[in-house]
Design a protein around this motif. Structure first.
Motif, short mmCIF file in Angstrom:
data_model
loop_
_atom_site.label_atom_id
_atom_site.label_comp_id
_atom_site.label_asym_id
_atom_site.label_seq_id
_atom_site.Cartn_x
_atom_site.Cartn_y
_atom_site.Cartn_z
N MET A 1 -53.93 20.81 -13.00
CA MET A 1 -54.65 20.12 -13.83
C MET A 1 -54.63 18.66 -13.46
N ARG A 2 -55.95 18.00 -13.75
CA ARG A 2 -56.19 16.75 -13.20
C ARG A 2 -56.06 15.84 -14.78
N ILE A 3 -55.10 14.86 -14.68
CA ILE A 3 -55.23 14.05 -15.96
C ILE A 3 -55.20 12.56 -15.72
N ASP A 4 -56.27 12.04 -16.55
CA ASP A 4 -56.38 10.35 -16.56
C ASP A 4 -55.51 10.04 -17.70
N LEU A 5 -54.95 8.96 -17.57
CA LEU A 5 -54.22 8.44 -18.55
C LEU A 5 -54.58 6.95 -18.58
N ALA A 6 -54.94 6.38 -20.00
CA ALA A 6 -55.57 4.97 -20.16
C ALA A 6 -54.52 4.19 -20.69
N ALA A 7 -54.43 3.09 -20.34
CA ALA A 7 -53.29 2.06 -20.93
C ALA A 7 -54.08 1.24 -22.17
N ASP A 8 -53.19 0.77 -22.73
CA ASP A 8 -53.69 0.05 -23.92
C ASP A 8 -54.00 -1.43 -23.48
N HIS A 9 -53.04 -2.02 -22.75
CA HIS A 9 -53.23 -3.46 -22.32
C HIS A 9 -52.68 -3.50 -20.66
N ASP A 10 -52.91 -4.71 -20.39
CA ASP A 10 -52.62 -5.06 -18.90
C ASP A 10 -51.01 -5.48 -18.87
N ALA A 11 -50.65 -5.79 -19.89
CA ALA A 11 -49.14 -6.40 -19.86
C ALA A 11 -48.29 -5.07 -20.39
N MET A 12 -47.00 -5.11 -19.68
CA MET A 12 -46.21 -4.06 -20.14
C MET A 12 -45.80 -4.12 -21.35
N GLY A 13 -45.71 -3.19 -22.13
CA GLY A 13 -45.16 -3.01 -23.54
C GLY A 13 -44.79 -1.73 -23.80
N GLY A 14 -44.13 -1.23 -24.94
CA GLY A 14 -43.63 -0.08 -25.30
C GLY A 14 -44.76 1.16 -24.94
N SER A 15 -45.92 1.02 -25.33
CA SER A 15 -46.97 2.20 -25.20
C SER A 15 -47.09 2.29 -23.61
N GLU A 16 -47.31 0.99 -23.00
CA GLU A 16 -47.41 1.12 -21.57
C GLU A 16 -46.32 1.83 -20.83
N MET A 17 -45.19 1.59 -21.09
CA MET A 17 -44.11 2.12 -20.42
C MET A 17 -43.90 3.66 -20.95
N MET A 18 -44.34 4.26 -21.90
CA MET A 18 -44.38 5.55 -22.32
C MET A 18 -45.62 5.84 -21.62
N MET A 19 -46.68 5.39 -21.46
CA MET A 19 -47.98 6.11 -20.60
C MET A 19 -47.13 6.35 -19.12
N LEU A 20 -46.61 5.22 -18.54
CA LEU A 20 -46.03 5.88 -17.03
C LEU A 20 -45.02 6.82 -17.02
N LEU A 21 -44.14 6.84 -18.04
CA LEU A 21 -43.22 7.92 -18.10
C LEU A 21 -44.00 9.20 -18.37
N ALA A 22 -44.97 9.49 -19.14
CA ALA A 22 -45.88 10.35 -19.37
C ALA A 22 -46.66 10.72 -17.98
N ALA A 23 -47.09 9.77 -17.31
CA ALA A 23 -47.73 10.09 -15.99
C ALA A 23 -46.62 10.83 -15.05
N GLN A 24 -45.48 10.17 -14.93
CA GLN A 24 -44.49 10.73 -14.16
C GLN A 24 -44.39 12.03 -14.46
N ALA A 25 -44.20 12.55 -15.91
CA ALA A 25 -43.79 13.83 -16.35
C ALA A 25 -45.01 14.62 -15.65
N CYS A 26 -46.15 14.21 -15.79
CA CYS A 26 -47.49 15.16 -15.50
C CYS A 26 -47.27 15.45 -14.01
N VAL A 27 -46.85 14.25 -13.17
CA VAL A 27 -46.76 14.68 -11.65
C VAL A 27 -45.44 15.79 -11.45
N GLU A 28 -44.70 15.59 -12.24
CA GLU A 28 -43.43 16.24 -11.96
C GLU A 28 -43.80 17.91 -12.56
N LEU A 29 -44.59 18.10 -13.56
CA LEU A 29 -45.04 19.28 -13.93
C LEU A 29 -45.96 19.80 -12.95
N GLY A 30 -46.37 19.08 -11.88
CA GLY A 30 -47.33 19.60 -10.88
C GLY A 30 -48.75 19.48 -11.11
#
Length: 334
Positions: A1-30
């Motif tokens: 599956m191809r998944i696009d994940l869109a950030a809320d801000h350009d600066a790192m914050g709580g939702s941005e960190m969770m987006m990156l962790l979610a992206a990593q989880a997606c990659v680890e799931l194949g």
């Protein structure tokens, strides 16, 4: 599956960190994951690149530009799922197909019309806690998670060191904490954070509150959770607003750091309903009593408390737990 994940801000914050962790989880799931950000030179893009994630910057110049370009770019994308992390990307892409709207904070009154539009046509509306599940019908609760943090090795001597981690703001309970510590002269405050995204009038109130304990406050600025935890005996998380999750709470749980929380929002949900060091939000006396209770614990009692916290983190808030929840969410969309 191809998944696009869109950030809320350009600066790192709580939702941005969770987006990156979610992206990593997606990659680890194949899955193939692409992180969409306002620019390829911002904090989020740099952190995504450091983690080896695929990054797509839209060359935005401000919020309006980002929302226009994000909508145009993701509308042309051949991804199977668009996962919007925050109100801004959810609003910008309203109505697009195969879309997850992930809302990390309860909307303020002026944001409610924007939220209504942002959720239009979403295949899933995701929130970080059950305490936020009422913002829309049929929400999907996806608890946050965090990467493991090593337990502190330092044994502190002298006054009890009370830590605070995150944005310096009154709604996060900083005023309540300084009120409590003002009654406890044998304590010190270690602050990790700055008043980022806080308006100037509130910054003045924050400084007035900190003046009460200025002679025993160590201000570290923005540091990692690990750097703070090496300096403290207990972390206080005493918000007075409806805290949507409490990322610093699970970071302390991971590291096995003693923890005091208020009963605001989701914090009781995160620590567990029977957690002994949960105080009424806004009650400085109860917070002071909890700090004294931590100071009175024996070494064995502290070890029992931190083992309990770490076990709960491992079960519910570790990367493995987060990856399982991401898999369940994506399965709903197939």
């Amino acid at each position: 599956m191809r998944i696009d994940l869109a950030a809320d801000h350009d600066a790192m914050g709580g939702s941005e960190m969770m987006m990156l962790l979610a992206a990593q989880a997606c990659v680890e799931l194949g899955h193939d994951a692409t992180v969409w950000v306002p620019t390829e030179t911002g904090e989020v893009a740099r952190e995504a690149d450091r983690r080896g994630l695929t990054v797509r910057g839209v060359g935005a110049r401000g919020n309006a530009s980002y929302m226009r370009r994000l909508r145009a770019g993701t509308a042309r994308s051949d991804a199977d799922v668009l996962w919007c992390h925050g109100l801004r990307p959810s609003f910008a892409t309203a109505g697009l197909p195969r879309r997850i709207a992930h809302v990390y904070q309860r909307p303020r009154p002026l944001q409610r019309p924007a939220l209504k539009r942002a959720l239009r046509g979403a295949d899933a509306v995701v929130v970080p806690s059950h305490s936020m599940a009422d913002i829309a019908p049929n929400t999907h609760v996806l608890w946050n998670w965090c990467e493991p943090i090593d337990a502190p090795e330092t044994v502190h001597e002298g006054p009890l060191s009370v830590g605070y981690l995150g944005r310096l703001s009154m709604e996060k309970g900083l005023g309540v904490l300084t009120d409590a510590l003002a009654e406890l002269p044998d304590t010190e405050l270690v602050l990790a954070g700055t008043p980022r995204f806080v308006i100037s009038s509130e910054r003045r109130i924050i400084e007035q509150a900190l003046d009460r304990v200025a002679d025993r406050t160590d201000r570290l600025g923005w540091v990692t959770a690990s750097e703070l935890f090496d300096r403290i005996d207990v972390l206080a998380v005493p918000p007075v607003w409806q805290e949507p999750f409490g990322q610093s709470v699970i970071e302390a749980m991971s590291a096995g750091v003693p923890l005091i929380v208020s009963d605001a929002g989701a914090l009781g949900e995160v620590t567990g309903d029977d957690y002994p060091l949960c105080v009424a939000a806004g009650d400085a006396r109860s917070l002071a009593a909890a700090i004294q209770a931590v100071a009175a614990l024996t070494h064995e009692q502290l070890q029992g408390l931190t083992r309990r916290l770490h076990h709960r983190w491992e079960k519910h808030f570790s990367p493995d737990a987060g990856r399982r929840r991401v898999a369940a969410l994506l399965d709903q969309l197939t």
